[in-house]
Design an enzyme around this catalytic site. Structure first.
Site, short mmCIF file in Angstrom:
data_model
loop_
_atom_site.label_atom_id
_atom_site.label_comp_id
_atom_site.label_asym_id
_atom_site.label_seq_id
_atom_site.Cartn_x
_atom_site.Cartn_y
_atom_site.Cartn_z
CG PHE A 78 23.90 137.49 -26.09
CD1 PHE A 78 22.70 136.79 -26.05
CD2 PHE A 78 23.94 138.76 -25.54
CE1 PHE A 78 21.57 137.34 -25.47
CE2 PHE A 78 22.81 139.32 -24.97
CZ PHE A 78 21.63 138.62 -24.93
CE1 TYR B 63 19.95 137.18 -17.68
CE2 TYR B 63 21.30 138.59 -16.28
CZ TYR B 63 20.88 138.19 -17.54
OH TYR B 63 21.40 138.81 -18.65
CE LYS B 64 21.04 134.78 -20.27
NZ LYS B 64 22.10 135.16 -21.21
CG ASP C 41 29.34 135.10 -22.18
OD1 ASP C 41 28.66 134.42 -21.39
OD2 ASP C 41 29.01 136.23 -22.56
NE ARG D 103 16.77 131.46 -26.79
CZ ARG D 103 17.49 132.17 -25.94
NH1 ARG D 103 18.82 132.10 -25.99
NH2 ARG D 103 16.92 132.94 -25.04
C1 LIG Z 1 22.36 136.52 -21.44
C2 LIG Z 1 23.67 136.87 -22.04
C3 LIG Z 1 24.26 138.12 -21.79
C4 LIG Z 1 23.54 139.14 -20.95
O1 LIG Z 1 24.28 140.26 -20.70
P1 LIG Z 1 23.80 141.32 -19.60
O2 LIG Z 1 24.94 142.22 -19.46
O3 LIG Z 1 23.44 140.55 -18.36
O4 LIG Z 1 22.58 141.99 -20.12
C5 LIG Z 1 25.52 138.36 -22.32
N1 LIG Z 1 26.15 137.44 -23.07
C6 LIG Z 1 25.59 136.24 -23.35
C7 LIG Z 1 26.34 135.24 -24.19
C8 LIG Z 1 24.33 135.93 -22.86
O5 LIG Z 1 23.78 134.76 -23.14
#
Ligand SMILES: *Cc1c(COP(=O)(O)O)cnc(C)c1O
Length: 411
Positions: free
Chosen positions: A126, A221-222, A198, A370
């Site tokens: 990400f 939040y996911k 992560d 997705r």
């Molecule tokens: C959703 C997600 C994020 C989100 O990062 P924020 O700091 O909450 O905006 C980061 N890394 C991964 C792998 C994600 O899937």
């Protein structure tokens, strides 16, 4: 069709998690396959927010920091998340965001591996995971980023013996593929480096086991349904807690925040990974969701997740096979999270047309459709209906409508 809607309804009737759907607010007529991006709201979140505003904030004002445990929210909430990721008490702190957590974990890893000046980063990760590492290494100076693709090239990257830490996502946000975390962690540690996972797309999708890892970060939040902007978590293995120091030395990670000393001294244990004033209202919604997680058997969550994702793959391949879709998620359930992704050359308008018909997935550039499957509130009939609708959108080429081509700001 090999699996009928009636078959799916029968599976739902036997689902040990079926009672949980009623805990969530889902708009009528919506099949929500985006719980991997923003989980659905637990009904009890509204009451929790109201209680926090009216009784705690409104009733006790600033006294609520003591009386209602606001000051301890980062660690008390961390202790509730810990069991979901295979951690114990006093190993997880909650606050800030995943991006900020990455700076904390990577900077701490650098401190624990003096003399090693390389961080291994995944080109497929990400983007914010990569951007934060880039900013951190540029600010510190003298550090180097070594790119890998997934776990490919990891052994070569580790071979020179100069790697301080490796940052990977357990589940790939685009493909939904999942690493064997125990195997990868062991390889990284055998090379003398620290492993940072992560867990954004794994926490709440199934039982995670971070007990061998050095650090982990993730958002709530996911799949965890903590609400938009809910605070993130950082896990620190107990073997590092006495020595780990990170870059963001805010007052909430100080040994004595209310002594107002002029210099920073780290708090004991994982508390030093807290930075600043917790977002109390966001914690209220997150803790309401954790009330549900506390009652959930993660083995049942995983079994249902595997059933839903496998069903979706089977149905889509049966109904949509000629229409240009390519499965990019592993067929082996062991190697995937709770998400299924397909590529399609016209993926963006296809997804827009699908959403217009009540089936909410999302799109990730350049061509990925997705579909996330949150086992707490999805049913087998939802999976069935989503596949049938996707087949209709593709079979009748409903996505060719001009209005589906214009890109919205958030995809
Ligand atoms: C959703 C997600 C994020 C989100 O990062 P924020 O700091 O909450 O905006 C980061 N890394 C991964 C792998 C994600 O899937």
């Amino acid at each position: 069709m090999t699996i009928s809607r009636a078959d799916c309804a029968a599976l739902d009737a036997d689902d040990p998690l079926k009672g949980l759907r009623d805990e969530f607010t889902l708009p009528e007529g919506t099949i929500y396959l985006v719980g991997n991006s923003l989980g659905a709201p637990p009904k009890r979140a509204s009451a929790a927010l109201l209680r926090t505003v009216e009784q705690e904030w409104g009733g006790r004002l600033v006294g609520a920091w003591n009386a209602d445990g606001w000051f301890d929210l980062p660690t008390s909430t961390g202790d509730r998340i810990a069991p979901l990721i295979g951690a114990g008490p006093d190993q997880v702190v909650v606050g800030d965001t995943t991006s900020i957590g990455i700076v904390k974990a990577v900077s701490a890893a650098f401190g624990l591996r003096p003399g090693r000046r390389v961080v291994v980063s995944d080109l497929e990760n990400f983007p914010t995971d990569r951007y934060m590492v880039q900013g951190l290494t540029e600010a510190l100076g003298g550090y180097e980023i070594r790119d890998v693709r997934g776990a490919d090239g990891l052994d070569e990257a580790l071979a020179p013996g100069d790697v301080a830490c490796v940052l990977l996502s357990e589940v790939d946000y685009r493909t939904g593929d999942r690493h064997d975390t125990a195997e990868v962690t062991a390889r990284v540690q055998a090379a003398g480096a620290l492993m940072i996972w992560d867990l954004c797309h794994s926490a709440g999708a199934y039982q995670v086991d971070m007990s061998p890892a050095d650090f982990a970060v993730g958002c709530t939040y996911k799949y965890l349904n903590g609400g938009p902007g809910a605070p993130a978590f950082v896990y620190v293995h107990p073997r590092h807690q006495a020595e780990a120091r990170h870059l963001l030395t805010g007052w909430h990670g100080h040994a004595a925040p209310f002594a107002f000393e002029p210099g920073y001294r780290p708090a004991e244990g994982v508390r030093r990974f807290a930075v600043s004033t917790p977002h109390v209202l966001s914690f209220a919604a997150l803790n309401a969701s954790l009330d549900i997680w506390e009652r959930v058997d993660m083995a049942q969550v995983r079994a249902k997740s595997v059933a839903l994702t496998s069903l979706f793959i089977d149905l889509v391949e049966e109904l949509c096979e000629p229409y240009g879709l390519t499965l990019v998620t592993s067929r082996d359930p062991e190697r995937r999270g709770s998400q299924v992704s397909f590529t399609h050359p016209d993926g963006y308008p296809v997804m827009r047309a699908l959403i217009d018909r009540g089936v909410h997935g999302d799109f990730r550039a350049p061509d990925v459709l997705r579909f996330g499957f949150a086992p707490l509130y999805l049913r087998h009939v939802d999976v069935h209906d989503a596949a049938v609708t996707l087949a209709e959108v593709l079979g009748k080429e409903l996505w060719r409508d001009e209005r589906y081509r214009r890109r919205l700001a958030v995809t």
